[in-house]
Each structure stands twice: as C-alpha cells, then as structure tokens.
Design a protein around this motif. Structure first.
Motif, PDB file in Angstrom:
ATOM      1  N   ALA A  66      55.918  -3.960   3.948  1.00 27.70           N
ATOM      2  CA  ALA A  66      55.699  -4.966   4.952  1.00 27.70           C
ATOM      3  C   ALA A  66      56.396  -4.412   6.420  1.00 27.70           C
ATOM      4  O   ALA A  66      56.662  -4.959   7.259  1.00 27.70           O
ATOM      5  CB  ALA A  66      56.719  -6.526   4.865  1.00 27.70           C
ATOM      6  N   TRP A  67      56.509  -2.645   6.641  1.00 24.35           N
ATOM      7  CA  TRP A  67      56.825  -2.725   7.713  1.00 24.35           C
ATOM      8  C   TRP A  67      55.708  -2.060   9.092  1.00 24.35           C
ATOM      9  O   TRP A  67      56.351  -1.985   9.596  1.00 24.35           O
ATOM     10  CB  TRP A  67      56.896  -0.273   7.171  1.00 24.35           C
ATOM     11  CG  TRP A  67      57.519   0.482   8.481  1.00 24.35           C
ATOM     12  CD1 TRP A  67      58.308   0.537   8.453  1.00 24.35           C
ATOM     13  CD2 TRP A  67      56.033   1.203   8.975  1.00 24.35           C
ATOM     14  NE1 TRP A  67      58.812   2.061   9.586  1.00 24.35           N
ATOM     15  CE2 TRP A  67      56.582   1.775  10.296  1.00 24.35           C
ATOM     16  CE3 TRP A  67      55.453   0.939   8.774  1.00 24.35           C
ATOM     17  CZ2 TRP A  67      56.345   2.708  11.051  1.00 24.35           C
ATOM     18  CZ3 TRP A  67      54.438   1.684  10.258  1.00 24.35           C
ATOM     19  CH2 TRP A  67      54.976   2.766  11.037  1.00 24.35           C
ATOM     20  N   GLY A  68      54.315  -3.016   8.027  1.00 20.49           N
ATOM     21  CA  GLY A  68      53.170  -2.415   9.712  1.00 20.49           C
ATOM     22  C   GLY A  68      53.591  -4.167  10.220  1.00 20.49           C
ATOM     23  O   GLY A  68      54.343  -4.743  10.663  1.00 20.49           O
ATOM     24  N   GLY A 240      45.472  -1.472   6.886  1.00 21.69           N
ATOM     25  CA  GLY A 240      45.281  -2.568   7.865  1.00 21.69           C
ATOM     26  C   GLY A 240      45.013  -1.180   8.944  1.00 21.69           C
ATOM     27  O   GLY A 240      44.437  -0.859   8.947  1.00 21.69           O
ATOM     28  N   GLY A 241      46.394  -1.410  10.044  1.00 20.64           N
ATOM     29  CA  GLY A 241      45.455  -0.148  11.395  1.00 20.64           C
ATOM     30  C   GLY A 241      46.229   0.790  11.523  1.00 20.64           C
ATOM     31  O   GLY A 241      45.850   1.795  12.309  1.00 20.64           O
ATOM     32  N   TYR A 242      47.728   0.907  10.364  1.00 23.36           N
ATOM     33  CA  TYR A 242      47.833   1.852  10.219  1.00 23.36           C
ATOM     34  C   TYR A 242      47.098   3.128   9.434  1.00 23.36           C
ATOM     35  O   TYR A 242      47.647   4.429   8.669  1.00 23.36           O
ATOM     36  CB  TYR A 242      48.998   2.097   9.602  1.00 23.36           C
ATOM     37  CG  TYR A 242      49.612   0.500  10.617  1.00 23.36           C
ATOM     38  CD1 TYR A 242      50.796   1.379  11.690  1.00 23.36           C
ATOM     39  CD2 TYR A 242      49.756  -0.239  10.667  1.00 23.36           C
ATOM     40  CE1 TYR A 242      50.887   0.565  11.864  1.00 23.36           C
ATOM     41  CE2 TYR A 242      50.787  -1.179  11.361  1.00 23.36           C
ATOM     42  CZ  TYR A 242      51.211  -0.420  12.525  1.00 23.36           C
ATOM     43  OH  TYR A 242      51.974  -1.901  13.406  1.00 23.36           O
ATOM     44  N   GLY A 243      45.880   3.208   8.825  1.00 25.59           N
ATOM     45  CA  GLY A 243      46.134   4.048   7.561  1.00 25.59           C
ATOM     46  C   GLY A 243      44.881   5.244   8.780  1.00 25.59           C
ATOM     47  O   GLY A 243      44.213   5.011   9.726  1.00 25.59           O
ATOM     48  N   GLY A 244      45.392   6.551   7.698  1.00 20.88           N
ATOM     49  CA  GLY A 244      44.615   8.112   8.560  1.00 20.88           C
ATOM     50  C   GLY A 244      43.495   8.203   8.231  1.00 20.88           C
ATOM     51  O   GLY A 244      42.960   7.886   7.297  1.00 20.88           O
ATOM     52  N   PRO A 245      42.349   9.824   8.575  1.00 18.78           N
ATOM     53  CA  PRO A 245      41.887  10.080   7.689  1.00 18.78           C
ATOM     54  C   PRO A 245      41.476  10.184   5.773  1.00 18.78           C
ATOM     55  O   PRO A 245      40.546  10.408   5.693  1.00 18.78           O
ATOM     56  CB  PRO A 245      41.957  11.768   7.996  1.00 18.78           C
ATOM     57  CG  PRO A 245      43.158  11.540   8.849  1.00 18.78           C
ATOM     58  CD  PRO A 245      43.689   9.780   8.995  1.00 18.78           C
ATOM     59  N   GLU A 246      42.751  10.363   5.702  1.00 12.82           N
ATOM     60  CA  GLU A 246      42.836  10.276   4.102  1.00 12.82           C
ATOM     61  C   GLU A 246      42.142   9.238   3.250  1.00 12.82           C
ATOM     62  O   GLU A 246      41.543   8.892   2.214  1.00 12.82           O
ATOM     63  CB  GLU A 246      44.308   9.843   3.904  1.00 12.82           C
ATOM     64  CG  GLU A 246      45.389   8.567   3.814  1.00 12.82           C
ATOM     65  CD  GLU A 246      45.805   8.303   5.032  1.00 12.82           C
ATOM     66  OE1 GLU A 246      45.531   9.202   5.937  1.00 12.82           O
ATOM     67  OE2 GLU A 246      46.818   8.309   5.594  1.00 12.82           O
ATOM     68  N   PHE A 247      41.958   7.677   4.276  1.00 12.74           N
ATOM     69  CA  PHE A 247      40.765   7.001   4.401  1.00 12.74           C
ATOM     70  C   PHE A 247      39.262   6.963   4.049  1.00 12.74           C
ATOM     71  O   PHE A 247      38.252   5.979   3.629  1.00 12.74           O
ATOM     72  CB  PHE A 247      41.286   5.659   4.871  1.00 12.74           C
ATOM     73  CG  PHE A 247      42.656   5.065   4.223  1.00 12.74           C
ATOM     74  CD1 PHE A 247      42.880   4.116   2.961  1.00 12.74           C
ATOM     75  CD2 PHE A 247      43.786   5.707   4.683  1.00 12.74           C
ATOM     76  CE1 PHE A 247      44.191   3.384   2.803  1.00 12.74           C
ATOM     77  CE2 PHE A 247      45.032   5.008   4.461  1.00 12.74           C
ATOM     78  CZ  PHE A 247      45.185   4.046   3.310  1.00 12.74           C
ATOM     79  N   PRO A 256      42.259   1.074  14.974  1.00 10.51           N
ATOM     80  CA  PRO A 256      43.777   1.034  15.563  1.00 10.51           C
ATOM     81  C   PRO A 256      43.891   0.210  17.014  1.00 10.51           C
ATOM     82  O   PRO A 256      44.028   0.811  17.677  1.00 10.51           O
ATOM     83  CB  PRO A 256      44.454   1.981  15.158  1.00 10.51           C
ATOM     84  CG  PRO A 256      43.417   3.363  15.351  1.00 10.51           C
ATOM     85  CD  PRO A 256      42.641   2.711  15.190  1.00 10.51           C
ATOM     86  N   ILE A 257      43.908  -1.305  16.611  1.00 10.96           N
ATOM     87  CA  ILE A 257      43.901  -1.842  18.077  1.00 10.96           C
ATOM     88  C   ILE A 257      45.913  -2.159  17.710  1.00 10.96           C
ATOM     89  O   ILE A 257      46.731  -3.270  17.515  1.00 10.96           O
ATOM     90  CB  ILE A 257      43.065  -2.909  18.509  1.00 10.96           C
ATOM     91  CG1 ILE A 257      41.748  -3.037  18.386  1.00 10.96           C
ATOM     92  CG2 ILE A 257      43.614  -3.996  20.023  1.00 10.96           C
ATOM     93  CD1 ILE A 257      41.821  -1.956  19.091  1.00 10.96           C
ATOM     94  N   TRP A 340      58.646  -5.440  20.907  1.00 16.36           N
ATOM     95  CA  TRP A 340      58.144  -4.399  20.158  1.00 16.36           C
ATOM     96  C   TRP A 340      56.449  -4.790  20.158  1.00 16.36           C
ATOM     97  O   TRP A 340      55.894  -5.321  20.634  1.00 16.36           O
ATOM     98  CB  TRP A 340      58.692  -4.805  18.844  1.00 16.36           C
ATOM     99  CG  TRP A 340      58.302  -6.021  18.037  1.00 16.36           C
ATOM    100  CD1 TRP A 340      57.479  -6.017  17.387  1.00 16.36           C
ATOM    101  CD2 TRP A 340      59.288  -7.428  18.713  1.00 16.36           C
ATOM    102  NE1 TRP A 340      57.259  -7.606  17.059  1.00 16.36           N
ATOM    103  CE2 TRP A 340      58.234  -7.669  17.139  1.00 16.36           C
ATOM    104  CE3 TRP A 340      60.066  -7.698  19.112  1.00 16.36           C
ATOM    105  CZ2 TRP A 340      58.819  -9.789  17.580  1.00 16.36           C
ATOM    106  CZ3 TRP A 340      60.430  -8.448  19.063  1.00 16.36           C
ATOM    107  CH2 TRP A 340      59.780 -10.034  18.241  1.00 16.36           C
ATOM    108  N   SER A 341      55.721  -3.357  19.364  1.00 15.37           N
ATOM    109  CA  SER A 341      53.930  -3.185  19.315  1.00 15.37           C
ATOM    110  C   SER A 341      54.044  -3.822  17.692  1.00 15.37           C
ATOM    111  O   SER A 341      54.817  -2.743  16.979  1.00 15.37           O
ATOM    112  CB  SER A 341      54.297  -1.964  20.055  1.00 15.37           C
ATOM    113  OG  SER A 341      54.207  -1.117  19.118  1.00 15.37           O
ATOM    114  N   GLY A 342      53.161  -3.377  17.231  1.00 18.62           N
ATOM    115  CA  GLY A 342      52.554  -3.268  16.334  1.00 18.62           C
ATOM    116  C   GLY A 342      50.851  -3.155  15.876  1.00 18.62           C
ATOM    117  O   GLY A 342      50.364  -2.954  17.248  1.00 18.62           O
ATOM    118  N   LEU A 343      50.165  -2.337  15.502  1.00 19.00           N
ATOM    119  CA  LEU A 343      48.652  -2.319  15.603  1.00 19.00           C
ATOM    120  C   LEU A 343      48.266  -2.976  14.242  1.00 19.00           C
ATOM    121  O   LEU A 343      48.635  -3.098  13.407  1.00 19.00           O
ATOM    122  CB  LEU A 343      48.635  -0.819  14.490  1.00 19.00           C
ATOM    123  CG  LEU A 343      49.049   0.761  15.136  1.00 19.00           C
ATOM    124  CD1 LEU A 343      48.715   2.037  14.584  1.00 19.00           C
ATOM    125  CD2 LEU A 343      48.417   0.368  17.019  1.00 19.00           C
TER     126      LEU A 343
END
Ligand SMILES: Cc1cc2nc3c(=O)[nH]c(=O)nc-3n(C[C@H](O)[C@H](O)[C@H](O)COP(=O)(O)OP(=O)(O)OC[C@H]3O[C@@H](n4cnc5c(N)ncnc54)[C@H](O)[C@@H]3O)c2cc1C
Length: 435
Positions: A66-68, A240-247, A256-257, A340-343
C-alpha cells in the motif's frame, strides 16, 4: 517511475500506521497458481479472494504494501465508480448500469465487513458522507435523490440550505445529499491488515520486488524480478497509476493522474465550530474539494488533479490552503502539518480495467479516484473468473483497453480538466449573482 523503494512517503497515514514488517524481496524460482503484480488495495484484495477459493498466490510489490494510492488517499469508501452513473447508463444501458451500481455497493460492504469480521485495528471506520453543492440546485438534487431511490434502490437524505449550513458553517454551500451507507477510514491500516490476512491464509508477499517482464509459455507464465521468478498459471495486473512500460498494452490504456491531500495542524474549538459533523464532505464539482476531520480537530483535505505530479510540499500546502480558506475564511492563519501527492490510474472511459487480457492474464486496475470500494469488488470479480465461478467481469465489456493518447494524452487530459474547472466557476458565479 520514481520511487523510494524501501520507505513510505511522509503523510498523515504513515504517521499513524500500525507496525508493518518488511517483507523480503523475491529471490530464486518459485511456483504458484496465481502471481499478482502490485500490492495496493486491488492486489491485496485479489490475493485474499483467490486464497479463499483455494488458489496459491505470490504477490509482487515494487515498493511496500500500500505504498501507492491505496495507502495515501482521502479514505472515502462510497458507492459508485469514477465514471458517473448517467454516463454509465448511456454507454451500457439501464440494466447493466444498475448491476454495476450494485457491484459498487458490494465493494463498500466488503471493506466494512472485513474490518468488522477480523477486527482490523487502526481502521477507524466512521459512517456518513455529505455531498454538497456550491450553487442553488435544490430541485436537481431532490430529483437525484428520487432517481437514486427509484432506479437503484439507494436512499439518500436531502438537506436544504439551513440543514447544510447548520452542519457546515459556510456560505459557499447551498444544499446537499447525505449518504448514510458509505464511510471513511484509515486506508493504510486497512491494507496492512489485509496483508496480514493474506499471509495467515497462506499467501506470500514480496516487497521491493518490481516485476520486470512476463513471458508467456505454453503452460502458463514466467514473471521475472531482478533476483527471482514466479512460474504460474495466471497473472493479475494491479499496478494502479504506478505501472510502467513493463505492463505493455495495459500501460497504453491508462494515464497516471496526480492528486493532492493536506493535513492541518490542530485547529481546536475553531474547527469544531465550523465543521459540526463527523461525516466526510465533498462537493459535486468536476474538480471537487473533499475533506473530513481526523484526530478530533485536524482537517484532512484533498483536491486538484494534474497530469504532472507536483512534489513540492510547501507549494501543495499553499494551493490547498487557498481552497480551504475559500470555503472557511474563518480558518485564516491555519498551518499545514503535511502535504502529499498520489497517482491514480485513469482510463479514458474513466471505468476500471477488470477482466481477461489474454489467456491466463487478467487486469484489475485503473480505478481512478474511486477505488476504495471498486478495487475490492473488482478483485472479487476477477477471482471468480479465474476460478470459473462467474462471468461478472462481462459487466465491463463496454470498457476495454482504449488508447490513452500516448504522448498527447497528458496535455489533452489537462486541457479537459481546465475546461471543466472553468465550467464549475461559471456555474457557481451565475448562482451567486442570482442570489
Ligand atoms: C491522493 C488520493 C486520494 C484519493 N482518495 C480516494 C478516496 O477518498 N476514495 C476512493 O475511493 N479513492 C480514492 N483515491 C483513489 C484510490 O486510492 C485508488 O483508486 C486505489 O487505491 C487504487 O488501488 P490500486 O491497488 O489499483 O493502486 P495502488 O494503490 O496505487 O497500488 C499499485 C501498486 O502497484 C505497484 N507496482 C507498480 N508497478 C509495479 C511493478 N512493475 N511490479 C510490482 N509492483 C508494481 C506500486 O508500487 C503500487 O504499490 C485517491 C487516490 C489518491 C492518489
């Protein structure tokens, strides 16, 4: 993606979190029925649902559990989806929209029941949400209340201006609807509780284990990290909004917003005199403020979305202080303790990606700004499908992997958002000039 791999960000929830053991990174070769990628609410809930159905599970989390978004959000657990009900009806028809609404309520109930059944500590669920309007809209609101009861069997209480202002001491708000089914809570402690339940049920969680690639074999998949690999029959993507090109193609179907939250310093009696309800509060603008009281006399206040993730705490503090004072000028001089912010992962259609992506590959992701009920029920739907129990994922047939606009996606999204904000301002100004 920039990510401190071993620590949580500094926010209200991490300042009040339960002890969280570090889980060891994946090393070597392991096997499981299902490998889940991403340890937010979606991934943890999917793990629990699969374990309950007798599947073995390995969950890979790039940072910490739950870091994201799941550990740093507003903490509202409410009916509905990121997309509005009318738009869902237009796209899917009345019957499917009603089924999707029911599903969203099931999501609220899953969270409430899990907390109660397992007596999860530190979650502090508090029932009630007030949806307020910043302009005269009494007739429309009463129509909405009636429609929700008639078409969706969902009762809400209508509050006129006097009733709203007796609860919230501001002239910004006119009327509101109270939802006494939804609640607000400590999302990080909930997820930490879920992680413990996953392990008690026999699941394995590896932190600091980013998935690097997934290879598809004739008899399943091989999911690789820097120091190990999981061989499995099914893979569930929960980035979630944290996935990169590996997906791969999934990454091209969401944007990602970023969105923002602040916690004020203690406000004492001043706050109790202004916000006279334990309910969570949100306005109905396209770009809404949402807030609730925590620790008796602090405001936890969220708002704004941007396609660029602003990280400067001081700037975020100023931005959201302006919003708070716009509603409650009586709080002038307030101090921000944390910002703080989140994606969030948003598909263009604003509905999640829930369902099959190919043989033995599943999506349970892109819950946007409304994931605290939809991720748990999305997880159940995907687990049911993997285990051959139901095909409820077909309710999402109208919402596939639409292209996110590639390099133009963020600019387009920001332009749409700016336009919506302008419409909000116009509507509000018109109402004030009529009063
Ligand atoms: C500030 C903020 C406020 C919000 N407020 C609310 C609210 O009040 N109510 C509500 O319903 N919703 C709210 N939301 C939305 C909600 O938090 C999300 O929809 C929900 O948490 C999404 O859960 P998730 O598991 O899909 O994603 P996340 O919680 O973001 O989890 C995804 C995980 O995947 C991991 N990951 C990414 N790539 C990899 C990889 N390659 N390998 C392994 N792991 C990987 C990430 O590290 C991350 O931990 C808010 C969101 C934000 C940011």
């Amino acid at each position: 993606m920039t990510r401190s791999m071993s620590t949580y960000s500094n926010n209200y929830y991490t300042g009040t979190m339960r002890p969280a053991p570090q889980r060891r990174p994946l090393t070597g070769e392991v096997r499981a029925d299902v490998c889940i990628i991403g340890g937010g609410l979606a991934g943890l809930s999917t793990a629990r649902e699969l374990l309950a159905r007798g599947r073995s599970v390995v969950l890979l989390e790039a940072a910490r559990v739950a870091w994201g978004a799941s550990g740093r959000n507003g903490g509202f657990v409410l009916q509905g989806w990121s997309e509005g009900l009318s738009a869902i009806e237009r796209r899917c028809g009345k019957q499917t929209a009603a089924s999707l609404f029911k599903l969203s309520l099931e999501g609220v109930d899953i969270v409430r029941q899990t907390i109660a059944e397992h007596e999860l500590p530190g979650c502090a669920p508090t029932t009630g949400k007030l949806s307020v309007v910043r302009y005269e809209d009494s007739e429309n609101l009463q129509r909405t209340r009636d429609r929700m009861a008639r078409d969706f069997g969902f009762e809400m209480e209508y509050l006129d201006t006097a009733a709203i202002r007796s609860r919230l001491n501001t002239e910004r708000y006119f009327q509101g609807l109270r939802d006494n089914h939804g609640f607000h809570f400590h999302p990080l402690n909930y997820c930490l509780g879920l992680a413990e339940l996953v392990e008690i049920q026999g699941g394995t969680i590896h932190e600091q284990s980013p998935m690097l690639r997934v290879e598809h074999k004739t008899a399943g998949h091989r999911v690789s990290t820097a120091h190990g690999a999981v061989t499995c029959a099914d893979v569930v993507y929960c980035c979630g909004g944290y996935g990169g090109p590996e997906f791969g193609p999934l990454r091209r179907a969401f944007l990602p917003i970023a969105t923002y939250v602040v916690l004020t310093e203690r406000l004492g009696e001043r706050l109790r005199d202004i916000v006279r309800t334990p309910d969570a509060v949100g306005d109905n603008r396209r770009a809404s403020d949402y807030y609730r009281i925590v620790e008796g006399d602090r405001l936890l206040w969220g708002g704004h979305i941007t396609t660029r993730n602003l990280q400067d705490e001081q700037r975020l503090g100023q931005l959201l202080t302006r919003d708070i004072l716009n509603v409650y000028p009586q709080l002038h001089g307030l101090k921000i303790a944390k910002a703080w912010s989140g994606l969030m992962g948003y598909a263009r259609h604003k509905m999640p990606h829930i369902g099959p992506l190919g043989r033995g590959q599943w999506a349970c992701t892109s819950f946007g700004g409304h994931g605290m009920n939809t991720a748990p029920v999305g997880a159940r739907v995907v687990a049911e499908a993997i285990c051959g129990e139901t095909d409820r994922y077909r309710l999402f047939d109208a919402y596939g992997l639409e292209w996110n606009g590639g390099p133009f996606g963020p600019a387009a999204a920001q332009t749409v958002y700016a336009g919506l904000k302008l419409m909000d301002r116009f509507q509000e100004a018109r109402s004030h000039s009529n009063n």
